[in-house]
Design a protein around this motif. Structure first.
Motif, short mmCIF file in Angstrom:
data_model
loop_
_atom_site.label_atom_id
_atom_site.label_comp_id
_atom_site.label_asym_id
_atom_site.label_seq_id
_atom_site.Cartn_x
_atom_site.Cartn_y
_atom_site.Cartn_z
N ARG A 16 39.44 24.34 -8.59
CA ARG A 16 39.10 25.65 -8.02
C ARG A 16 40.14 26.20 -7.07
N LEU A 17 41.01 25.31 -6.53
CA LEU A 17 42.01 25.70 -5.53
C LEU A 17 43.37 25.12 -5.90
N PRO A 18 44.48 25.76 -5.48
CA PRO A 18 45.80 25.19 -5.76
C PRO A 18 46.13 24.06 -4.77
N VAL A 19 45.39 22.96 -4.93
CA VAL A 19 45.45 21.83 -4.00
C VAL A 19 45.66 20.54 -4.78
N ILE A 20 46.45 19.65 -4.19
CA ILE A 20 46.61 18.28 -4.69
C ILE A 20 46.07 17.36 -3.61
N ARG A 21 45.19 16.45 -3.99
CA ARG A 21 44.64 15.48 -3.04
C ARG A 21 45.04 14.07 -3.47
N THR A 22 45.41 13.26 -2.48
CA THR A 22 45.70 11.85 -2.74
C THR A 22 44.85 11.01 -1.80
N THR A 23 44.50 9.82 -2.28
CA THR A 23 43.70 8.89 -1.49
C THR A 23 44.13 7.47 -1.83
N ARG A 24 44.26 6.64 -0.79
CA ARG A 24 44.54 5.22 -1.01
C ARG A 24 44.12 4.46 0.24
N ASP A 25 43.56 3.27 0.02
CA ASP A 25 43.20 2.38 1.12
C ASP A 25 44.32 1.38 1.34
N PHE A 26 44.55 1.05 2.62
CA PHE A 26 45.57 0.09 3.00
C PHE A 26 44.97 -1.00 3.88
N ALA A 27 45.48 -2.22 3.72
CA ALA A 27 45.10 -3.33 4.59
C ALA A 27 45.94 -3.23 5.85
N ALA A 28 45.65 -2.22 6.65
CA ALA A 28 46.41 -1.93 7.86
C ALA A 28 45.55 -1.06 8.76
N THR A 29 45.92 -1.01 10.02
CA THR A 29 45.19 -0.16 10.96
C THR A 29 45.68 1.28 10.83
N ALA A 30 44.88 2.19 11.33
CA ALA A 30 45.27 3.60 11.36
C ALA A 30 46.54 3.76 12.19
N GLU A 31 46.67 3.00 13.26
CA GLU A 31 47.87 3.07 14.09
C GLU A 31 49.11 2.67 13.31
N GLY A 116 37.39 0.05 9.35
CA GLY A 116 36.96 -1.21 9.96
C GLY A 116 37.66 -2.38 9.32
N ASP A 117 37.56 -3.54 9.94
CA ASP A 117 38.16 -4.78 9.43
C ASP A 117 39.65 -4.63 9.15
N GLY A 118 40.36 -3.81 9.93
CA GLY A 118 41.80 -3.66 9.77
C GLY A 118 42.21 -2.90 8.52
N ARG A 119 41.30 -2.09 7.98
CA ARG A 119 41.59 -1.31 6.78
C ARG A 119 41.53 0.17 7.14
N THR A 120 42.40 0.95 6.47
CA THR A 120 42.45 2.38 6.71
C THR A 120 42.60 3.12 5.39
N ARG A 121 41.89 4.22 5.29
CA ARG A 121 42.03 5.09 4.12
C ARG A 121 43.00 6.22 4.51
N LEU A 122 44.07 6.35 3.72
CA LEU A 122 45.01 7.46 3.88
C LEU A 122 44.60 8.53 2.89
N ARG A 123 44.29 9.72 3.41
CA ARG A 123 43.98 10.86 2.55
C ARG A 123 44.98 11.97 2.84
N SER A 124 45.35 12.68 1.80
CA SER A 124 46.21 13.85 2.01
C SER A 124 45.70 15.00 1.15
N GLN A 125 45.98 16.19 1.65
CA GLN A 125 45.67 17.40 0.91
C GLN A 125 46.88 18.30 1.02
N ALA A 126 47.42 18.70 -0.11
CA ALA A 126 48.58 19.58 -0.15
C ALA A 126 48.15 20.91 -0.77
N LEU A 127 48.25 21.98 0.02
CA LEU A 127 47.89 23.32 -0.43
C LEU A 127 49.16 24.09 -0.76
N VAL A 128 49.23 24.62 -1.97
CA VAL A 128 50.38 25.42 -2.40
C VAL A 128 49.92 26.85 -2.67
N ASP A 129 50.86 27.76 -2.92
CA ASP A 129 50.50 29.18 -2.99
C ASP A 129 49.97 29.64 -4.35
#
Length: 162
Positions: A16-31, A116-129
């Protein structure tokens, strides 16, 4: 928030939108993930694709700062630049422009979701024109660069470099 483990990078185009979304979990902290995205030396180590070398020209990762780097592959340089609009430990908002297509400005938001447990989900959203610009980005091979970059980032995080 969906807590199902996402082991590989998911790349989705919004119908519905000119958007690309990515998602991945990492065995790492948000920091750790935040640091990997804001420290230019770390960023250059993991940003994909694997066959490219990242050469940082400018990197000022704070709200109002800017960045520019070259992705060098087979003797060819592809330059990218952008501005950091909002930089904080849980979120980065930035623009992204491939200098070969200077009219194409992407607005990207990254979120670092602590699972939690030292895991973080990295999400991104890229909006183009436009949908055409979004589809051109998807056809460009960006999926390979993102997936290979995330795999290298996982290796760096596993080796406790960050």
């Amino acid at each position: 928030m969906n807590t199902t483990r996402i082991a590989e990078t998911l790349i989705e185009a919004d119908p519905r939108l000119p958007v690309i979304r990515t998602t991945r979990d990492f065995a790492a902290t948000a920091e750790q993930l935040y640091r990997a995205h804001t420290d230019p030396d770390l960023f250059a180590r993991w940003a994909g694709p694997d066959a490219a070398v990242i050469r940082i020209d400018r990197w000022d990762a704070h709200t109002g700062g800017g960045w520019r780097y070259a992705s060098v592959h087979d003797g060819r340089e592809h330059w990218f630049r952008g501005c950091f609009h909002d930089v904080r430990p849980d979120r980065i908002v930035q623009t992204f422009t491939y200098e070969g297509e200077p009219d194409g400005v992407v607005l990207e938001t990254l979120w670092f979701d602590d699972l939690g447990d030292g895991r973080t989900r990295l999400r991104s959203q890229a909006l183009v024109d436009s949908f055409e610009a979004r589809d051109a980005i998807l056809r460009s091979g960006m999926d390979v660069g993102v997936r290979e970059g995330h795999a290298e980032l996982e290796r760096i995080l596993t080796d406790d470099v960050v």
